[in-house]
Design a protein around this motif. Structure first.
Motif, PDB file in Angstrom:
ATOM      1  N   LYS A  56      20.227  21.505  58.456  1.00  0.00           N
ATOM      2  CA  LYS A  56      20.182  20.643  57.276  1.00  0.00           C
ATOM      3  C   LYS A  56      19.514  19.296  57.536  1.00  0.00           C
ATOM      4  O   LYS A  56      19.036  18.657  56.604  1.00  0.00           O
ATOM      5  N   LYS A  57      19.467  18.854  58.769  1.00  0.00           N
ATOM      6  CA  LYS A  57      18.896  17.536  59.027  1.00  0.00           C
ATOM      7  C   LYS A  57      17.376  17.521  58.858  1.00  0.00           C
ATOM      8  O   LYS A  57      16.775  16.448  58.757  1.00  0.00           O
TER       9      LYS A  57
ATOM     10  N   HIS B 256      25.725  29.346  70.573  1.00  0.00           N
ATOM     11  CA  HIS B 256      26.725  30.417  70.626  1.00  0.00           C
ATOM     12  C   HIS B 256      27.822  30.210  69.585  1.00  0.00           C
ATOM     13  O   HIS B 256      29.000  30.476  69.836  1.00  0.00           O
ATOM     14  N   PHE B 257      27.425  29.724  68.423  1.00  0.00           N
ATOM     15  CA  PHE B 257      28.335  29.494  67.301  1.00  0.00           C
ATOM     16  C   PHE B 257      29.470  28.532  67.655  1.00  0.00           C
ATOM     17  O   PHE B 257      30.621  28.718  67.264  1.00  0.00           O
ATOM     18  N   THR B 258      29.087  27.480  68.385  1.00  0.00           N
ATOM     19  CA  THR B 258      30.064  26.443  68.732  1.00  0.00           C
ATOM     20  C   THR B 258      29.742  25.104  68.064  1.00  0.00           C
ATOM     21  O   THR B 258      30.620  24.234  67.995  1.00  0.00           O
ATOM     22  N   ASN B 259      28.487  24.927  67.588  1.00  0.00           N
ATOM     23  CA  ASN B 259      28.155  23.692  66.873  1.00  0.00           C
ATOM     24  C   ASN B 259      28.836  23.685  65.505  1.00  0.00           C
ATOM     25  O   ASN B 259      29.264  24.723  64.998  1.00  0.00           O
TER      26      ASN B 259
ATOM     27  N   ILE C 136      28.737  23.097  59.400  1.00  0.00           N
ATOM     28  CA  ILE C 136      28.218  22.376  58.228  1.00  0.00           C
ATOM     29  C   ILE C 136      26.824  21.799  58.487  1.00  0.00           C
ATOM     30  O   ILE C 136      26.177  21.300  57.562  1.00  0.00           O
ATOM     31  N   GLU C 137      26.343  21.883  59.730  1.00  0.00           N
ATOM     32  CA  GLU C 137      25.008  21.393  60.050  1.00  0.00           C
ATOM     33  C   GLU C 137      23.905  22.373  59.631  1.00  0.00           C
ATOM     34  O   GLU C 137      22.728  22.040  59.702  1.00  0.00           O
TER      35      GLU C 137
ATOM     36  N   LEU D 254      32.802  32.130  60.489  1.00  0.00           N
ATOM     37  CA  LEU D 254      33.022  30.768  60.022  1.00  0.00           C
ATOM     38  C   LEU D 254      31.728  30.130  59.523  1.00  0.00           C
ATOM     39  O   LEU D 254      31.756  29.217  58.694  1.00  0.00           O
ATOM     40  N   TYR D 255      30.618  30.613  60.026  1.00  0.00           N
ATOM     41  CA  TYR D 255      29.317  30.054  59.646  1.00  0.00           C
ATOM     42  C   TYR D 255      28.804  30.630  58.320  1.00  0.00           C
ATOM     43  O   TYR D 255      27.930  30.042  57.697  1.00  0.00           O
TER      44      TYR D 255
END
Length: 334
Positions: A270-271, A294-297, A300-301, A324-325
């Motif tokens: 998104k940034k 690895h799906f840890t960030n 919502i980004e 969750l993503y």
């Protein structure tokens, strides 16, 4: 189709698989047919003799669309169109590959086709020429392409062209303006931008990397874009995140399966890019793993909140935080 119906039909819109299927509808089957709109799956070699077609001189309006690349434009399409001597309106959407040759331009179109249509008053077209040359043939510049349309009774024409071969390949796109088509294919870095409000689908491809300014031009040129495909395996040279946020307000379907990971990162974070309507995504799973760490960030980004369909190239085992993503995900295909 009954003979009674065939004898009164004046307009026909049809999708066919082959060029022979197209010629079948032009061989006297519909004796009153004046308007024919044909979408051909693929233009290939024909077993029919175009010059013996019975119906061609009676047509007033002819539209020919084919989304797949053909090498038979000169051998099949040109002889067909030359027979339509009473045509008043012509529409062409074609993607043509030529070997050891040059681009289709305004002079060629006029000398090979339009001069045989003295009653033609409207010509709408989008023609991509893809060149593959093993011999040294000088290619015209975009300015040369534009000059080729001067003095030939064309309406306004847009174009962009590679002026030299890279790895024996080059491409040129010529199109009438204002643009009347939903699709814009084989767009590359030579494109300088304009406004195409009717275009809903764009496919971009190049052997040179796409940079931030290019995507900014794309977002501004196609304000109602719904489908985008990026084909480019070259790493971006200028990867810093620029202050200008790129927005694709209507983009719903995005294909990144043939794109370098730099473009996945640029579009899905998104940034750098806002994709508020993204619902369908095709991408390599490995790239999702890398850009999300690895799906840890923080989820919502990313531009995943509205995603309903996800297709990956290879099968995999979902990580613990995968879902969750993608809170709206309905269909997952690998």
């Amino acid at each position: 189709m009954g003979s009674c119906f065939s004898s009164i039909l004046t307009k026909l819109t049809i999708n066919v698989n082959t060029f022979d299927d197209c010629l079948y509808h032009l061989d006297g089957l519909f004796i009153r047919l004046s308007t024919l709109i044909i979408d051909i799956e693929k233009i290939s070699i024909s077993i029919s003799d175009v010059e013996k077609m019975k119906q061609l001189s009676k047509l007033k309006y002819f539209s020919l669309t084919s989304m797949k690349t053909t090498i038979f434009y000169d051998d099949q399409v040109v002889p067909l169109l030359r027979q339509m001597s009473n045509l008043e309106e012509l529409t062409l959407f074609l993607i043509i590959k030529r070997l050891d040759s040059t681009y289709i331009n305004g002079i060629q179109l006029y000398d090979q086709i339009l001069i045989h249509m003295p009653r033609l008053n409207k010509f709408t077209f989008s023609i991509n020429t893809l060149i593959s040359n093993d011999v040294n043939i000088s290619l015209p510049s975009n300015d040369d392409i534009q000059r080729s349309f001067i003095g030939k009774k064309y309406q306004q024409v847009g174009s962009y062209a590679d002026d030299k071969l890279i790895k024996a390949l080059a491409r040129c796109h010529i199109y009438s303006l204002p643009d009347q088509f939903d699709n814009f294919h084989h767009l590359n870095n030579s494109f300088q931008g304009s406004i195409f409000e009717k275009v809903k689908s764009v496919k971009i491809t190049d052997i040179h990397p796409f940079e931030h300014e290019f995507f900014k031009i794309i977002s501004q040129s196609f304000p109602f874009l719904q489908y985008l495909s990026v084909q480019n395996d070259e790493q971006q040279k200028n990867k810093q995140h620029l202050s200008t946020l790129i927005i694709f307000p209507h983009l719903r379907n995005f294909n990144l399966t043939l794109a370098h990971i730099d473009y996945a990162e640029k579009f899905l974070m998104k940034k750098t890019t806002d994709l508020p309507c993204l619902a369908y995504l095709r991408i390599k799973y490995e790239q999702l793993v890398i850009i999300t760490n690895h799906f840890t960030n923080n989820s919502i980004e990313f531009n995943f909140s509205q995603l309903k369909f996800l297709s990956t190239v290879e099968p995999f085992v979902c990580s613990e935080n995968f879902h969750l993503y993608f809170p709206q995900l309905q269909i997952f295909d690998s």
